[in-house]
Design an enzyme around this catalytic site. Structure first.
Site, mmCIF file in Angstrom:
data_model
loop_
_atom_site.group_PDB
_atom_site.id
_atom_site.type_symbol
_atom_site.label_atom_id
_atom_site.label_comp_id
_atom_site.label_asym_id
_atom_site.label_seq_id
_atom_site.Cartn_x
_atom_site.Cartn_y
_atom_site.Cartn_z
ATOM 1 N N GLU A 18 0.861 -1.187 0.000
ATOM 2 C CA GLU A 18 0.000 0.000 0.000
ATOM 3 C C GLU A 18 0.886 1.222 0.000
ATOM 4 O O GLU A 18 1.704 1.412 0.904
ATOM 5 C CB GLU A 18 -0.875 0.027 1.257
ATOM 6 C CG GLU A 18 -2.280 -0.445 0.994
ATOM 7 C CD GLU A 18 -3.186 -0.258 2.196
ATOM 8 O OE1 GLU A 18 -4.062 -1.100 2.369
ATOM 9 O OE2 GLU A 18 -3.003 0.714 2.958
ATOM 10 N N ASP A 62 -5.789 10.173 9.377
ATOM 11 C CA ASP A 62 -4.506 9.649 9.816
ATOM 12 C C ASP A 62 -4.049 10.220 11.143
ATOM 13 O O ASP A 62 -4.290 11.389 11.453
ATOM 14 C CB ASP A 62 -3.435 9.931 8.743
ATOM 15 C CG ASP A 62 -3.570 8.979 7.571
ATOM 16 O OD1 ASP A 62 -3.443 7.762 7.803
ATOM 17 O OD2 ASP A 62 -3.818 9.445 6.454
ATOM 18 N N TYR A 121 -11.273 -3.560 3.412
ATOM 19 C CA TYR A 121 -10.310 -3.200 4.445
ATOM 20 C C TYR A 121 -11.102 -2.841 5.690
ATOM 21 O O TYR A 121 -11.813 -1.838 5.706
ATOM 22 C CB TYR A 121 -9.504 -2.004 3.928
ATOM 23 C CG TYR A 121 -8.371 -1.495 4.809
ATOM 24 C CD1 TYR A 121 -8.486 -1.376 6.189
ATOM 25 C CD2 TYR A 121 -7.176 -1.094 4.224
ATOM 26 C CE1 TYR A 121 -7.450 -0.893 6.963
ATOM 27 C CE2 TYR A 121 -6.121 -0.592 4.997
ATOM 28 C CZ TYR A 121 -6.284 -0.500 6.366
ATOM 29 O OH TYR A 121 -5.259 -0.002 7.130
#
Lengths: 269, 404
Positions: free
Chosen positions: A49, A60, A175
């Protein structure tokens, strides 16, 4: 069969799970990434990734935010990241590469232009954090038309209806975000992840990857007990941050960590 | 108007879209909480008991209705249209921001949330959030860019006095957009007990619609007040636009009045041509940031670029998606005013009418100074005076080389 599907099929035959490292392209500087990608494959990575730097990485944690900032000091763009994949493919034609980032750089480049350039370079999937399927009615078919898997996140807050909707739009793998929080957080609960992965499996035959908050070999092995793939990002990126002027040491620490995770995940198999 | 034509006042659609703008662009973890918020907001905005409580708070706590004031001396000097000011500066805490925080905090309480978070630039929304949190006994955390913490010390202290925790944000450009990123990260982590009070008409659906609905009290009052005072609707509306909440609050109840011309005023900073500004509608292009598609200040790679305005409240690279659509549809005009023009207007209103406006609102005043002389004395111009200037004393003094 796509590279991603091929990797999962081969691993399934061996009874093993995919190890997916994440690094930000261009961190700490543009020339560092290509050798790091090859080194990670040698250490046991099944899929890579590659983070596309963005000025406002809302999902994030601090480690990957700072990686984006370091890359942006060198103005690493989406086109640069696609170029990196093209060069990676000159040597490696089998390891899938998934670009992970935020929507705005793709909006500005244009979905069609991005999909064509990315497919030509050998990109296999794209995970855009801030585009849920509801907003992806144009995005998803454009990616699929070029053979690029649109990879979507599922979260602890996703109910059954959303899981069904998302798995219907996704391809490649899904995911599962293992915790309520940002990348690299510390509040991981193994039991709740196991339950949710089971719920997801009831809705789809797509492989299920798990990420966010996986810091060590022990956790990676535990996740591999019920998921098809384990994604590790912040724990690796923190090694680059800890060795700002010494990419050789950073690479050594990253590959050592991956090899340890690989061994722990494969133990007893 | 044809039946199949969508009225501007009917927007957004059920997915939060204003034309191609708005929507919900967030990570999956927030989709369910946003849906929960949308359901609660739709339910309580129809709930007479909730609305009665909101009205009572707006009257007794905020001090509504705020008056409109005929700036006679200024109008006479300019020799054109009559200028009327909607006095949001007279609200509790000194700006329009409290209209929205009172509403969202009542919603938070109804939803059983015990903790509220907010982002702030100049500190006005942070203060307004800390204020309602203190009153309702809710825990409050305010995210503020490190740069803004340094330039808005007084507001940081006010928030702390009110019991809020102010967290300084040192990522990115260390300003409002980064505070918003950090508040989103907090929300995603503490989503079970936390209500995120967004301060402007941006963010993922339902925020742009919800914040507009809480701010529309400005326009509803003003529409009735100006008719009482002048016997008719105004010829034009003027309001400053950062994220755009005071502007949409004034504009929304007038959108169907096609004879009323609408001006939104962005911050031109050092001048649009210098690139140092905060005017995405005038000089940016569409993109996706902070949960919605809208006009943004961005580079050719799609990275968000740093903005500049003398007014911290306008110093934001995006704008509410409803403004983006009002621009494209031609219903509203968007213009930009430089730092220098805003400062001149700040001084002129202060000396002529004895009202010290916030630097944000000074941008709207500056546009009125340009427009009024082009209009007839029997025409009217309604300007939203969105906040008072007390918070800007240091900034203005520093521009003049003074330290206070």
């Amino acid at each position: 069969m796509s590279r991603i599907a091929g990797v999962f099929a081969a691993l399934r035959d061996q009874g093993r799970q995919a190890l997916i490292p994440f690094v930000t392209a261009g961190d700490p500087e543009p020339s560092a990434t290509l050798p790091l990608m090859h080194a990670m494959v040698a250490a046991g990575a099944d899929i890579i990734e590659l983070g596309v730097p963005f000025s406002d990485p809302m999902a994030d944690g601090p480690v990957i935010q700072r990686a984006s900032e370091r890359a942006l000091q060198h103005h690493v763009s989406l086109r640069d990241v696609i170029g990196l994949v093209r060069r990676f493919r000159e040597i490696n034609d089998r390891t899938p590469v998934v670009l992970m980032g935020y929507l705005n750089p793709l909006e500005i480049m244009g979905y069609e232009a991005f999909a064509e350039a990315a497919a030509a370079a050998g990109v296999d999937g794209v995970l855009t954090v801030d585009i849920p399927p509801e907003e992806g009615e144009r995005f998803v078919p454009v990616m699929k038309a070029q053979g690029i898997d649109p990879i979507f996140l599922l979260a602890p807050t996703s109910n059954r209806a959303r899981i069904e909707r998302i798995t219907a739009a996704a391809s490649g793998f899904v995911y599962y975000v293992s915790l309520k929080g940002v990348t690299g957080a510390a509040n991981l609960s193994l039991d709740s992840v196991r339950d949710k992965v089971a719920e997801i499996r009831a809705c789809t035959d797509l492989p299920v990857g798990v990420g966010f908050g996986i810091k060590d070999a022990q956790t990676a092995a535990a996740m591999a007990g019920f998921a098809d793939a384990v994604v590790v990002g912040s724990a690796l990126v923190s090694r680059i941050e800890a060795n700002p002027r010494d990419m050789a040491t950073a690479t050594g620490e990253i590959t050592a960590m991956l090899a340890e995770m690989r061994a722990a995940m494969d133990r007893g198999k | 108007m044809q039946n199949n034509e969508i009225r501007l006042t009917d927007l957004p659609d059920e997915h939060g879209h204003f034309g191609p703008y708005g929507g919900i662009f967030v990570a999956e973890t927030l989709m369910e909480p946003l849906d929960e918020l949308r359901i609660a907001y739709e339910r309580y905005l129809q709930d007479p008991e909730f609305l009665a409580e909101l009205d009572a708070d707006l009257q007794h706590y905020v001090g509504r209705p705020s008056p409109i004031y005929h700036a006679e001396r200024l109008s006479r000097e300019l020799g054109g249209a009559q200028i009327y000011l909607k006095r949001e500066d007279l609200n509790h805490t000194g700006a329009h921001k409290i209209n929205n925080t009172v509403g969202q905090a009542l919603l938070a309480k109804r939803m059983g949330k015990t903790r509220i978070i907010a982002e702030t630039g100049a500190g006005q929304h942070g203060v307004a959030s800390a204020t309602v949190a203190a009153r309702l006994g809710l825990e409050c955390v305010v995210y503020m860019g490190e740069v803004d913490v340094a330039r808005q010390e007084a507001n940081v202290y006010r928030m702390r006095l009110l019991g809020a925790e102010v967290r300084s944000v040192s990522s990115g450009s260390k300003t409002l957009k980064d505070a918003l990123n950090e508040a989103m990260r907090d929300w995603v982590t503490n989503v079970d007990n936390t209500f995120y009070i967004i301060g402007t008409v941006a963010g993922p659906h339902p925020y742009p619609a919800m914040v507009r609905d809480f701010q529309a009290v400005i326009g509803r009052e003003a529409r009735a007040q100006i008719q009482t005072m002048t016997g008719r609707l105004p010829d034009a509306l003027v309001a400053c636009v950062g994220g755009g909440s005071n502007a949409i609050g004034l504009f929304y109840p007038f959108l169907d009045d096609s004879d009323v011309t609408i001006y939104g005023v962005e911050a031109a900073g050092d001048g649009i041509e210098t690139g140092h500004h905060a005017a995405p509608l005038c000089a940016g292009k569409p993109g996706v940031l902070h949960g919605n598609r809208t006009y943004l200040m961005e580079d050719s790679d799609g990275q968000i670029i740093e903005t500049h305005s003398i007014s911290a409240g306008l110093d934001y690279p995006g704008v509410g998606p409803e403004h983006a659509w009002l621009k494209d549809s031609g219903r509203a005009n968007y213009v930009a005013i430089t730092d220098d023009e805003a400062l001149a207007a700040f001084h002129r209103l202060t000396r002529t009418e004895g009202i010290i406006p916030a630097l944000e609102s000074s941008h709207a005043i500056a546009q009125a100074l340009k427009l009024a002389p082009t209009m007839r004395p029997d025409q009217t111009l309604l300007v939203n005076l969105s906040g008072r200037g007390d918070k800007d004393m240091h900034t203005v003094a520093a521009r003049e080389g003074l330290k206070i």
